[in-house]
Write a protein that holds these residues in place. Structure first.
Motif, short mmCIF file in Angstrom:
data_model
loop_
_atom_site.label_atom_id
_atom_site.label_comp_id
_atom_site.label_asym_id
_atom_site.label_seq_id
_atom_site.Cartn_x
_atom_site.Cartn_y
_atom_site.Cartn_z
N ILE A 145 0.84 -1.20 0.00
CA ILE A 145 0.00 0.00 0.00
C ILE A 145 0.87 1.24 0.00
CG2 ILE A 145 -1.62 1.36 1.39
CD1 ILE A 145 -3.01 -1.29 2.10
N ASN A 146 1.91 1.24 0.82
CA ASN A 146 2.83 2.39 0.88
C ASN A 146 3.49 2.67 -0.47
OD1 ASN A 146 2.35 3.09 3.56
ND2 ASN A 146 3.93 1.70 4.30
N GLU A 147 3.76 1.62 -1.23
CA GLU A 147 4.43 1.76 -2.52
C GLU A 147 3.45 1.79 -3.68
OE1 GLU A 147 7.25 -1.44 -2.49
OE2 GLU A 147 8.17 -0.70 -0.65
N ASN A 148 2.16 1.92 -3.37
CA ASN A 148 1.09 1.98 -4.38
C ASN A 148 1.09 0.77 -5.31
OD1 ASN A 148 -0.06 4.45 -3.54
ND2 ASN A 148 1.64 5.54 -4.51
N GLU A 149 1.38 -0.40 -4.76
CA GLU A 149 1.35 -1.63 -5.55
C GLU A 149 -0.02 -2.30 -5.51
OE1 GLU A 149 4.56 -4.18 -4.38
OE2 GLU A 149 6.05 -2.63 -4.74
N ASP A 199 -4.11 -1.71 -5.93
CA ASP A 199 -4.99 -0.79 -6.63
C ASP A 199 -6.19 -0.45 -5.74
OD1 ASP A 199 -6.29 0.69 -8.57
OD2 ASP A 199 -6.97 -1.07 -9.68
N GLU A 200 -6.32 0.82 -5.39
CA GLU A 200 -7.53 1.27 -4.69
C GLU A 200 -8.55 1.56 -5.77
OE1 GLU A 200 -8.92 4.20 -1.10
OE2 GLU A 200 -6.97 4.52 -2.00
#
Length: 150
Positions: free
Chosen positions: A134-138, A140-141
């Protein structure tokens, strides 16, 4: 941060497993799962949230790969203490990282159980560092993947 997150319950929203045992795959395929989530917080009561988590693996048309898996779950969470020192942005971040990390083993288990029901070997997802992802945007929101469950 002294907030205590309580995991109230979870529900399976959707499971799909397609398998074509007649389509041979000559080589080992490295499949990257598409994992996505959505946080639904009631703006009138930020202490409660629904966290949706989903995964898709394979080929939905069974053209390139001989299987397809789609799973969607939702977890119900509540922050039961420590609210006074947290602003809304920190609470949202707390839900994203911790609630998704709590739900992931349920999703992982469901994928293994679902895919073990055929004649093929079950798909066992690796353990993952959800907070780092989540921290590395891996991860998908993605609101669209869960729009029908609102």
């Amino acid at each position: 941060m002294k907030a205590v997150l309580q995991f109230k319950d979870f529900h399976v929203l959707e499971t799909v497993y397609k398998n074509n045992p007649f389509k041979a795959i000559d080589e080992e395929i490295n499949i990257q799962p598409k994992i996505f989530y959505k946080l639904a917080v009631d703006p009138n009561n930020i202490r409660q949230a629904n966290v949706f988590l989903g995964i898709e693996l394979g080929d939905s048309h069974l053209r390139d790969i001989n299987f397809y898996v789609k799973v969607r779950i939702v977890g119900i969470f509540e922050i039961v203490s420590g609210m006074a020192e947290l602003d809304e942005e920190k609470i949202i971040r707390f839900y994203k990282i911790n609630a998704v990390a709590i739900l992931f083993p349920y999703l992982r288990s469901l994928v293994s159980d679902l895919t073990s029901k055929g004649s093929e070997a079950p798909i066992i997802l690796p353990t993952m560092n959800i907070a780092a992802m989540i921290n590395e945007n891996e991860l998908d929101e993605n609101d669209e993947k869960f729009a029908e469950y609102e």
